[in-house]
Design a protein around this motif. Structure first.
Motif, PDB file in Angstrom:
ATOM      1  N   ARG A   1     -14.081  25.782  75.407  1.00 50.97           N
ATOM      2  CA  ARG A   1     -15.160  26.745  75.654  1.00 50.97           C
ATOM      3  C   ARG A   1     -14.916  28.055  74.894  1.00 50.97           C
ATOM      4  O   ARG A   1     -15.854  28.641  74.333  1.00 50.97           O
ATOM      5  N   ALA A   2     -13.668  28.505  74.853  1.00 49.65           N
ATOM      6  CA  ALA A   2     -13.340  29.723  74.115  1.00 49.65           C
ATOM      7  C   ALA A   2     -13.607  29.536  72.623  1.00 49.65           C
ATOM      8  O   ALA A   2     -14.143  30.427  71.947  1.00 49.65           O
ATOM      9  N   VAL A   3     -13.247  28.368  72.099  1.00 51.75           N
ATOM     10  CA  VAL A   3     -13.515  28.062  70.687  1.00 51.75           C
ATOM     11  C   VAL A   3     -15.019  28.062  70.433  1.00 51.75           C
ATOM     12  O   VAL A   3     -15.495  28.610  69.426  1.00 51.75           O
ATOM     13  N   GLN A   4     -15.765  27.452  71.327  1.00 48.11           N
ATOM     14  CA  GLN A   4     -17.220  27.393  71.157  1.00 48.11           C
ATOM     15  C   GLN A   4     -17.831  28.792  71.117  1.00 48.11           C
ATOM     16  O   GLN A   4     -18.711  29.079  70.290  1.00 48.11           O
ATOM     17  N   ARG A   5     -17.370  29.661  71.978  1.00 45.40           N
ATOM     18  CA  ARG A   5     -17.925  31.016  72.014  1.00 45.40           C
ATOM     19  C   ARG A   5     -17.578  31.796  70.751  1.00 45.40           C
ATOM     20  O   ARG A   5     -18.394  32.569  70.240  1.00 45.40           O
ATOM     21  N   ARG A   6     -16.362  31.601  70.232  1.00 44.36           N
ATOM     22  CA  ARG A   6     -15.999  32.251  68.976  1.00 44.36           C
ATOM     23  C   ARG A   6     -16.880  31.744  67.839  1.00 44.36           C
ATOM     24  O   ARG A   6     -17.349  32.525  67.004  1.00 44.36           O
TER      25      ARG A   6
ATOM     26  N   SER B   1      -5.656  27.851  68.528  1.00 42.70           N
ATOM     27  CA  SER B   1      -4.885  29.067  68.353  1.00 42.70           C
ATOM     28  C   SER B   1      -5.618  30.065  67.454  1.00 42.70           C
ATOM     29  O   SER B   1      -5.605  31.273  67.704  1.00 42.70           O
ATOM     30  N   ALA B   2      -6.285  29.547  66.414  1.00 40.85           N
ATOM     31  CA  ALA B   2      -6.986  30.428  65.473  1.00 40.85           C
ATOM     32  C   ALA B   2      -8.279  30.979  66.028  1.00 40.85           C
ATOM     33  O   ALA B   2      -8.696  32.090  65.671  1.00 40.85           O
ATOM     34  N   LEU B   3      -8.934  30.239  66.920  1.00 36.43           N
ATOM     35  CA  LEU B   3     -10.271  30.604  67.368  1.00 36.43           C
ATOM     36  C   LEU B   3     -10.345  31.076  68.814  1.00 36.43           C
ATOM     37  O   LEU B   3     -11.356  31.643  69.220  1.00 36.43           O
ATOM     38  N   ARG B   4      -9.309  30.865  69.580  1.00 30.85           N
ATOM     39  CA  ARG B   4      -9.381  31.206  71.000  1.00 30.85           C
ATOM     40  C   ARG B   4      -9.452  32.719  71.193  1.00 30.85           C
ATOM     41  O   ARG B   4      -8.808  33.471  70.516  1.00 30.85           O
TER      42      ARG B   4
ATOM     43  N   GLY C   1      -8.210   3.577  64.036  1.00 29.77           N
ATOM     44  CA  GLY C   1      -7.187   4.065  64.961  1.00 29.77           C
ATOM     45  C   GLY C   1      -7.531   5.434  65.519  1.00 29.77           C
ATOM     46  O   GLY C   1      -8.298   6.200  64.931  1.00 29.77           O
ATOM     47  N   TRP C   2      -6.960   5.728  66.669  1.00 26.00           N
ATOM     48  CA  TRP C   2      -7.139   7.021  67.320  1.00 26.00           C
ATOM     49  C   TRP C   2      -5.895   7.870  67.085  1.00 26.00           C
ATOM     50  O   TRP C   2      -4.781   7.440  67.373  1.00 26.00           O
ATOM     51  N   GLY C   3      -6.072   9.041  66.570  1.00 27.60           N
ATOM     52  CA  GLY C   3      -4.961   9.963  66.439  1.00 27.60           C
ATOM     53  C   GLY C   3      -4.595  10.567  67.785  1.00 27.60           C
ATOM     54  O   GLY C   3      -5.274  10.340  68.787  1.00 27.60           O
ATOM     55  N   LYS C   4      -3.521  11.314  67.809  1.00 25.84           N
ATOM     56  CA  LYS C   4      -3.102  11.969  69.045  1.00 25.84           C
ATOM     57  C   LYS C   4      -4.020  13.159  69.303  1.00 25.84           C
ATOM     58  O   LYS C   4      -3.969  14.169  68.599  1.00 25.84           O
ATOM     59  N   VAL C   5      -4.862  13.002  70.303  1.00 29.15           N
ATOM     60  CA  VAL C   5      -5.867  14.016  70.616  1.00 29.15           C
ATOM     61  C   VAL C   5      -5.623  14.525  72.024  1.00 29.15           C
ATOM     62  O   VAL C   5      -5.380  13.751  72.946  1.00 29.15           O
ATOM     63  N   GLY C   6      -5.675  15.828  72.211  1.00 27.56           N
ATOM     64  CA  GLY C   6      -5.504  16.377  73.553  1.00 27.56           C
ATOM     65  C   GLY C   6      -4.537  17.535  73.551  1.00 27.56           C
ATOM     66  O   GLY C   6      -4.312  18.188  72.535  1.00 27.56           O
ATOM     67  N   GLY C   7      -3.971  17.787  74.731  1.00 26.08           N
ATOM     68  CA  GLY C   7      -3.067  18.915  74.869  1.00 26.08           C
ATOM     69  C   GLY C   7      -3.794  20.232  75.027  1.00 26.08           C
ATOM     70  O   GLY C   7      -3.216  21.294  74.797  1.00 26.08           O
ATOM     71  N   PHE C   8      -5.071  20.165  75.397  1.00 30.25           N
ATOM     72  CA  PHE C   8      -5.828  21.389  75.632  1.00 30.25           C
ATOM     73  C   PHE C   8      -6.802  21.159  76.773  1.00 30.25           C
ATOM     74  O   PHE C   8      -7.036  20.023  77.201  1.00 30.25           O
ATOM     75  N   SER C   9      -7.363  22.246  77.280  1.00 33.24           N
ATOM     76  CA  SER C   9      -8.255  22.176  78.430  1.00 33.24           C
ATOM     77  C   SER C   9      -9.688  22.476  78.015  1.00 33.24           C
ATOM     78  O   SER C   9      -9.959  22.934  76.890  1.00 33.24           O
ATOM     79  N   ARG C  10     -10.596  22.267  78.940  1.00 29.02           N
ATOM     80  CA  ARG C  10     -11.996  22.585  78.672  1.00 29.02           C
ATOM     81  C   ARG C  10     -12.183  24.085  78.455  1.00 29.02           C
ATOM     82  O   ARG C  10     -13.046  24.498  77.684  1.00 29.02           O
ATOM     83  N   SER C  11     -11.368  24.894  79.102  1.00 31.07           N
ATOM     84  CA  SER C  11     -11.484  26.339  78.885  1.00 31.07           C
ATOM     85  C   SER C  11     -11.078  26.704  77.457  1.00 31.07           C
ATOM     86  O   SER C  11     -11.651  27.625  76.859  1.00 31.07           O
ATOM     87  N   ASP C  12     -10.118  25.975  76.889  1.00 28.83           N
ATOM     88  CA  ASP C  12      -9.753  26.189  75.486  1.00 28.83           C
ATOM     89  C   ASP C  12     -10.940  25.884  74.583  1.00 28.83           C
ATOM     90  O   ASP C  12     -11.262  26.645  73.666  1.00 28.83           O
TER      91      ASP C  12
ATOM     92  N   PRO D   1     -11.045  19.808  67.551  1.00 26.75           N
ATOM     93  CA  PRO D   1     -10.076  20.837  67.946  1.00 26.75           C
ATOM     94  C   PRO D   1      -8.669  20.258  68.073  1.00 26.75           C
ATOM     95  O   PRO D   1      -8.481  19.138  68.528  1.00 26.75           O
ATOM     96  N   ASP D   2      -7.707  21.021  67.629  1.00 20.90           N
ATOM     97  CA  ASP D   2      -6.307  20.727  67.880  1.00 20.90           C
ATOM     98  C   ASP D   2      -5.628  22.064  68.175  1.00 20.90           C
ATOM     99  O   ASP D   2      -6.305  23.096  68.282  1.00 20.90           O
TER     100      ASP D   2
END
Length: 401
Positions: free
Chosen positions: A349-354, A398-401, A336-347, A392-393
């Protein structure tokens, strides 16, 4: 009123002057940058002039800004489930089955020559161009020239533009008929021009490589591309599995593969509950979890990563493998697929940079949740005593942005 008319006239004049200046700069670039490279690759002056006569940039194309184009990073993230829905996979498989018997001879011939099974060949053909039915209407030379001149990936597109000019020089297709996608991909297999030159083959024996109109050439060219990227005959792409909670999702990726025996010892089974076997994945199995713990798990072979040479997306390669299977047998994704989403690519990208700043390897900070980003998130979660989901969720962002 008179003042308004004069103002509008002046604005129009300035706009026209700006457009003329831009076109002049584009023309200079074609002459001073593109022509020398084309000439060095064997393109004659007459071919070049005919190809670029009256050419102007196509400003409607996406990805024309150094940041990645417009609000690309503001786009809402789409769950992998949206791309791997059963109705989509079944529809593509049904299209492949309709073409299986009509093209059996070339499919069998290509499978013998390349080791790539008919199901995979048909799945790629269907995914790339709806078996040749998709409308591909962009002017290829204009598209490639625009991307090479002002796109965010100029260095990648410049040699593709030169390769397109070589295709015209070698008379594989006329200038008017050379159409492409917005990214410059050609024909029914959607080859970039350089890939046409290196991988297109003559599948019908007429002495031409026609990926636009000849189905045998299309099928044989897809097979040749995959074989040249390392496709191993007789090795399946992979299988869906059940992953015990004790097996970390951060073991995902092509650099953490293990023999099936190791996965079996760890308690991994097929998703249908049957024991995992070497025949399901080949000599080495790599964990793939496109939505981390929020979605199904797969063990994939080296051939899966050959499919990613055609398109870098995990979801693309999964689509090809799953559709190839469904051409000959019924199937469904069991996890099954959980509820995934509610964020943008910029979110993202910010996590990736952190994460990069902490020393984690995320691949590229591109706003896409690839396997390296998933693994990095999982390792960060484990290091901080959090539930390890490898995805990401809102809490992670919120913790990494």
């Amino acid at each position: 009123m008179k003042r308004i008319v004069l103002f509008l006239a002046a604005a129009l004049a300035l706009s026209t002057e700006g457009a003329i200046a831009a076109d002049a700069a584009f023309s200079r670039w074609l002459e001073t940058e593109v022509w020398p490279a084309a000439q060095a690759s064997g393109v004659k002056r007459a071919t070049f002039e005919a190809a670029v006569a009256g050419l102007e940039p196509d400003l409607r194309l996406p990805d024309l800004k150094p940041t990645g184009g417009g609000n690309a990073f503001q786009a809402e993230f789409q769950s992998p489930a949206a791309y791997l829905a059963d109705n989509k996979l079944d529809g593509l498989a049904a299209g492949g089955r309709k073409r299986l018997s009509a093209n059996r001879a070339v499919l069998d011939r290509t499978a013998r020559a390349t080791g790539v099974p008919a199901g995979i060949l048909l799945a790629v053909w269907g995914k790339e161009s709806a078996f040749g039915a998709a409308k591909i209407e962009k002017d290829a030379v204009r598209t490639l020239a625009t991307q090479a001149y002002m796109g965010s990936r100029r260095a990648e597109f410049f040699p593709e533009l030169v390769a397109a000019l070589r295709i015209l020089e070698e008379e594989h297709i006329s200038r008017a008929a050379m159409k492409s996608s917005w990214a410059g991909a050609l024909g029914q297999p959607q080859f970039m021009p350089s890939k046409f030159l290196s991988d297109a083959v003559d599948g019908d024996g007429d002495g031409r490589r026609d990926i636009w109109n000849s189905v045998p050439d299309v099928i044989a060219s897809i097979g040749h591309f995959l074989r040249s990227r390392g496709w191993k005959a007789g090795v399946p792409w992979g299988v869906e599995v059940r992953l015990p909670a004790a097996v970390p999702c951060s073991l995902e990726g092509p650099d953490q593969g293990q023999p099936p025996s190791a996965w079996i010892r760890a308690g991994v089974t097929r998703a249908d509950g049957r024991p995992l076997a070497a025949a399901d994945v080949g000599p080495v199995g790599h964990l793939l979890m496109p939505a981390g713990r929020m979605g199904p798990a797969f063990l994939v072979s080296d051939n899966f990563y050959v499919l990613k040479a055609y398109n870098e997306s995990d979801v693309y390669a999964l689509t090809i493998g799953l559709v190839g299977d469904r051409l000959t047998k019924a199937g469904t994704i069991r996890g099954g697929w959980g509820k995934v989403g509610g964020f943008s690519r910029s979110d993202v990208r910010a996590v990736q940079r952190r994460l990069e700043g902490m020393g984690h390897d995320v691949g590229t900070a591109d706003g896409l949740v690839g396997f390296r980003t998933r693994v990095a998130i999982g390792r960060w979660q484990a290091n901080n005593g959090l539930a390890v989901t490898c995805y990401p969720d809102k809490a992670v962002i919120s913790a990494l942005r």
